[in-house]
Write an enzyme that holds these catalytic residues in place. Structure first.
Site, PDB file in Angstrom:
ATOM      1  N   PRO A 132      39.895  39.360 -41.545  1.00 36.29           N
ATOM      2  CA  PRO A 132      39.461  40.348 -42.002  1.00 36.29           C
ATOM      3  C   PRO A 132      38.110  40.034 -42.634  1.00 36.29           C
ATOM      4  CG  PRO A 132      41.900  40.488 -42.824  1.00 36.29           C
ATOM      5  CD  PRO A 132      41.551  39.084 -42.178  1.00 36.29           C
ATOM      6  N   THR A 162      44.175  40.182 -30.366  1.00 40.77           N
ATOM      7  CA  THR A 162      44.654  40.862 -28.776  1.00 40.77           C
ATOM      8  C   THR A 162      45.806  41.020 -28.058  1.00 40.77           C
ATOM      9  OG1 THR A 162      41.832  41.339 -28.469  1.00 40.77           O
ATOM     10  CG2 THR A 162      43.545  41.590 -26.332  1.00 40.77           C
ATOM     11  N   ARG A 272      30.398  67.354  -5.159  1.00 41.02           N
ATOM     12  CA  ARG A 272      29.574  68.186  -6.096  1.00 41.02           C
ATOM     13  C   ARG A 272      28.707  69.079  -5.447  1.00 41.02           C
ATOM     14  NH1 ARG A 272      31.039  72.007 -10.097  1.00 41.02           N
ATOM     15  NH2 ARG A 272      29.141  72.165 -11.353  1.00 41.02           N
ATOM     16  N   GLU A 368      34.796  38.805 -28.690  1.00 35.40           N
ATOM     17  CA  GLU A 368      34.393  37.539 -27.987  1.00 35.40           C
ATOM     18  C   GLU A 368      33.135  37.573 -28.193  1.00 35.40           C
ATOM     19  OE1 GLU A 368      35.877  35.182 -24.776  1.00 35.40           O
ATOM     20  OE2 GLU A 368      37.581  36.745 -24.505  1.00 35.40           O
ATOM     21  N   THR A 370      30.366  40.025 -31.354  1.00 36.12           N
ATOM     22  CA  THR A 370      29.495  40.944 -31.001  1.00 36.12           C
ATOM     23  C   THR A 370      27.865  40.565 -29.812  1.00 36.12           C
ATOM     24  OG1 THR A 370      27.641  40.339 -32.639  1.00 36.12           O
ATOM     25  CG2 THR A 370      29.852  41.854 -33.009  1.00 36.12           C
TER      26      THR A 370
END
Ligand code: CAA
Length: 388
Positions: A132, A162, A272, A368, A370
């Protein structure tokens, strides 16, 4: 001077391997991606398909029951899985992250004990570094491992883990000598089934929703010396060496997400029609598409070069792992955002996959390390005179 093609060029085997992975991903992973995201559920069907094809932990060497894929082949697996479903790509990526400390620094007994179940697809392996109050400043961790007889007792809280709860094995970094900062950190293998291990509620995230992110609680977890990875005090260096290798796999994940978004957008702009013609015919959009392709290719070349360095264990891997992860993840954010733009209002809805890809891309700039930490790593390497 050596042949420059030795640097990293994928072999025919790598390309055949990519085709095999893509087939599994197109048929067995992609069909679940939207639902996995919508329900925030672990991609069990994808995991089963990846296990069946041996793509769930391709990096495990043959000596431990794995397929022994090299670093580039592992990158290709993660890239292809991420192109279909970013949440699912964390199965091979985090199996590598969790087990790499054992592969780099563990005893052969420890490798024999923990790697075969990963190779067999019976268990997954997570990596517990962050806490934390210790994210970018990983060495400020507070989790303690105290010597007790001939074993250790662990107490603390790990955060942002993870695949927590889904994994059976966890590499846990803990302080064994509080006065030694990074030199007083040791690495251990903890099992979900160990007494005193528990998990927090899954985090409610922006993306990669099918991959659970939870806290891991360690309360008087007793471990024998056989769970220590390497020597006491070497844990921080092992954690950093691991990330040098696995930041390349995050780059691969970013590449895959970006490729998925570009592929979808390319199909859309040809279909489109506005102002009486396909929107692909407008030069303004063509310039966007060209930039997307160009950035993706540059990111791919850098990532594959870094994978070759990871495979060879080159001395400048720290620099290349950081550059690949940072560049590819920034590119993935740009390309996925542009893909949403190309689809206009439709791209902003959940009826189309590109908004999911944009949300999934964001994490690659964060975990992993920033991208600000990556720039710290790169600058330190450059100022120290590396790479040569
Ligand atoms: N290889 C080997 N040793 C290394 C190393 C490397 N790449 N990097 C550092 N070390 C060693 C140093 O040599 C140093 O030892 P010496 O004193 O003997 O030289 C020691 O480790 C301490 O290094 P620093 O002084 O550089 O350490 P620092 O406290 O300044 O931190 C940092 C450097 C780069 C900012 C590092 O803390 C870091 O990478 N922070 C980000 C952490 C991170 O990436 N967390 C992600 C967790 S995983 C995840 O995201 C979850 C998931 O499940 C996906």
């Amino acid at each position: 001077m050596s042949d420059f093609t030795d640097i990293y060029r994928p072999t025919e085997d790598h390309e055949a391997f990519r085709a095999a992975v893509r087939e599994v991903c197109d048929n067995k992973v992609a069909p679940h991606a939207a639902e996995v995201d919508e329900l925030a559920e672990f991609p069990r069907a994808s995991y089963d398909a990846l296990r069946k094809a041996d793509f769930h932990a391709p990096h495990i060497p043959e000596a431990y029951g794995g397929v022994g894929a090299d670093a580039l082949a592992t990158v290709i697996v993660i890239e292809e899985v991420a192109r279909a479903c970013a949440s699912s790509s964390l199965i091979p990526a985090v199996n590598k992250l969790g087990s790499m400390p054992v592969l780099l620094s563990g005893s052969d007994e420890l490798k024999q004990a923990v790697l075969p179940p990963i190779a067999a697809g019976e268990a997954m392996f997570s990596y517990c570094l962050s806490e934390p109050d210790a994210g970018s400043d990983a060495a400020s961790m507070k989790t303690r491992a105290v010597r007790d007889g001939d074993g250790w007792v662990l107490n603390g809280v790990k955060r942002w883990i993870t695949n927590a709860g889904e994994s059976e094995y966890y590499t846990v970094f803990a302080v064994t000598d509080p006065d030694a900062r990074s030199k007083g950190i040791s690495a251990f293998v903890v099992r979900k089934s160990d007494e005193g291990v528990d998990f927090g509620a899954p985090e409610k995230k922006l993306g990669i929703k099918g991959s659970p992110t939870r806290e891991v609680y360690l309360e008087n977890v007793r471990l024998g010396d056989d769970r220590l990875i390497g020597d006491p005090g070497t844990g921080f260096a092992t954690a950093m060496r691991t990330l040098d290798h696995t930041r390349v796999t995050i780059a691969a994940q970013a590449l895959g997400i970006a490729q998925g978004a570009l592929d979808y957008a390319l199909g859309y702009v040809k279909e489109r029609k506005q102002f009486g013609k396909a929107i692909a015919d407008f030069q303004g959009l063509q310039f966007m598409i060209a930039d997307m392709g160009m950035k993706l290719e540059a990111a791919r070349q850098l990532t594959y070069a870094a994978a070759a360095k990871s495979e060879r264990g080159d001395g400048d891997l720290t620099y290349f792992g950081a550059t690949a992860k940072c560049f590819a993840s920034d590119v993935a954010m740009e390309i996925t955002t542009d893909a949403v733009q190309l689809l206009g209002g439709y791209g902003y809805t959940r009826d189309y996959p590109v908004e999911r890809m944009m949300r999934d891309a964001k994490i690659t700039q964060i975990y992993e390390g920033t991208n600000q930490v990556q720039r710290i790593v790169m600058a330190r390497q450059l100022l120290a005179g590396l790479p040569q």
